[in-house]
Design a protein around this motif. Structure first.
Motif, PDB file in Angstrom:
ATOM      1  N   GLU A   1      48.580  24.950  22.875  1.00  0.00           N
ATOM      2  CA  GLU A   1      48.667  25.183  24.317  1.00  0.00           C
ATOM      3  C   GLU A   1      47.285  25.355  24.914  1.00  0.00           C
ATOM      4  O   GLU A   1      47.008  24.877  26.012  1.00  0.00           O
TER       5      GLU A   1
ATOM      6  N   LEU B   1      45.639  21.924  25.224  1.00  0.00           N
ATOM      7  CA  LEU B   1      46.165  21.179  26.363  1.00  0.00           C
ATOM      8  C   LEU B   1      45.560  21.690  27.668  1.00  0.00           C
ATOM      9  O   LEU B   1      45.216  20.900  28.545  1.00  0.00           O
ATOM     10  N   SER B   2      45.385  22.996  27.788  1.00  0.00           N
ATOM     11  CA  SER B   2      44.806  23.567  29.004  1.00  0.00           C
ATOM     12  C   SER B   2      43.389  23.063  29.240  1.00  0.00           C
ATOM     13  O   SER B   2      42.989  22.834  30.379  1.00  0.00           O
TER      14      SER B   2
ATOM     15  N   VAL C   1      43.341  19.451  30.890  1.00  0.00           N
ATOM     16  CA  VAL C   1      44.026  19.221  32.175  1.00  0.00           C
ATOM     17  C   VAL C   1      43.171  18.429  33.167  1.00  0.00           C
ATOM     18  O   VAL C   1      43.668  17.481  33.771  1.00  0.00           O
TER      19      VAL C   1
ATOM     20  N   ALA D   1      48.582  20.389  35.392  1.00  0.00           N
ATOM     21  CA  ALA D   1      48.673  21.691  34.735  1.00  0.00           C
ATOM     22  C   ALA D   1      50.111  22.072  34.429  1.00  0.00           C
ATOM     23  O   ALA D   1      50.366  22.887  33.540  1.00  0.00           O
TER      24      ALA D   1
ATOM     25  N   THR E   1      51.299  22.075  30.780  1.00  0.00           N
ATOM     26  CA  THR E   1      51.195  23.252  29.933  1.00  0.00           C
ATOM     27  C   THR E   1      52.462  24.085  30.024  1.00  0.00           C
ATOM     28  O   THR E   1      52.980  24.569  29.019  1.00  0.00           O
ATOM     29  N   SER E   2      52.983  24.241  31.248  1.00  0.00           N
ATOM     30  CA  SER E   2      54.231  24.992  31.425  1.00  0.00           C
ATOM     31  C   SER E   2      55.407  24.276  30.772  1.00  0.00           C
ATOM     32  O   SER E   2      56.252  24.908  30.135  1.00  0.00           O
TER      33      SER E   2
ATOM     34  N   TYR F   1      55.261  22.287  28.217  1.00  0.00           N
ATOM     35  CA  TYR F   1      55.103  22.437  26.774  1.00  0.00           C
ATOM     36  C   TYR F   1      55.576  23.820  26.331  1.00  0.00           C
ATOM     37  O   TYR F   1      56.261  23.951  25.302  1.00  0.00           O
ATOM     38  N   ALA F   2      55.222  24.854  27.100  1.00  0.00           N
ATOM     39  CA  ALA F   2      55.630  26.216  26.753  1.00  0.00           C
ATOM     40  C   ALA F   2      57.148  26.353  26.795  1.00  0.00           C
ATOM     41  O   ALA F   2      57.748  26.987  25.917  1.00  0.00           O
TER      42      ALA F   2
END
Length: 61
Positions: A19, A22-23, A26, A41, A44-45, A47-48
């Motif tokens: 994670e 990935l951040s 972005v 962005a 990322t959410s 993926y989480a």
């Protein structure tokens, strides 16, 4: 300790650090896809959320 405990620990480490990777990507993703940084962005959410849903399912399997 059994081998699978070490493998599980490595998998959790890899998933947790991915994670953060990935951040950091972005801005480049946003530039390549010609979308605002905020839209990129959201990856990322997403993926989480996938980890929240997928991790218990994989543990159950």
């Amino acid at each position: 300790m059994p081998l699978f405990v070490y493998v599980l620990g490595l998998a959790v480490f890899a998933q947790g650090t991915s994670e953060f990777m990935l951040s950091g990507l972005v801005p480049g993703i946003a530039r390549d896809l010609s979308v605002p940084v905020g839209a990129a962005a959201s990856l990322t959410s997403a993926y989480a959320v996938g980890m929240i849903v997928g991790a218990p399912l994989m543990a159950a399997v």
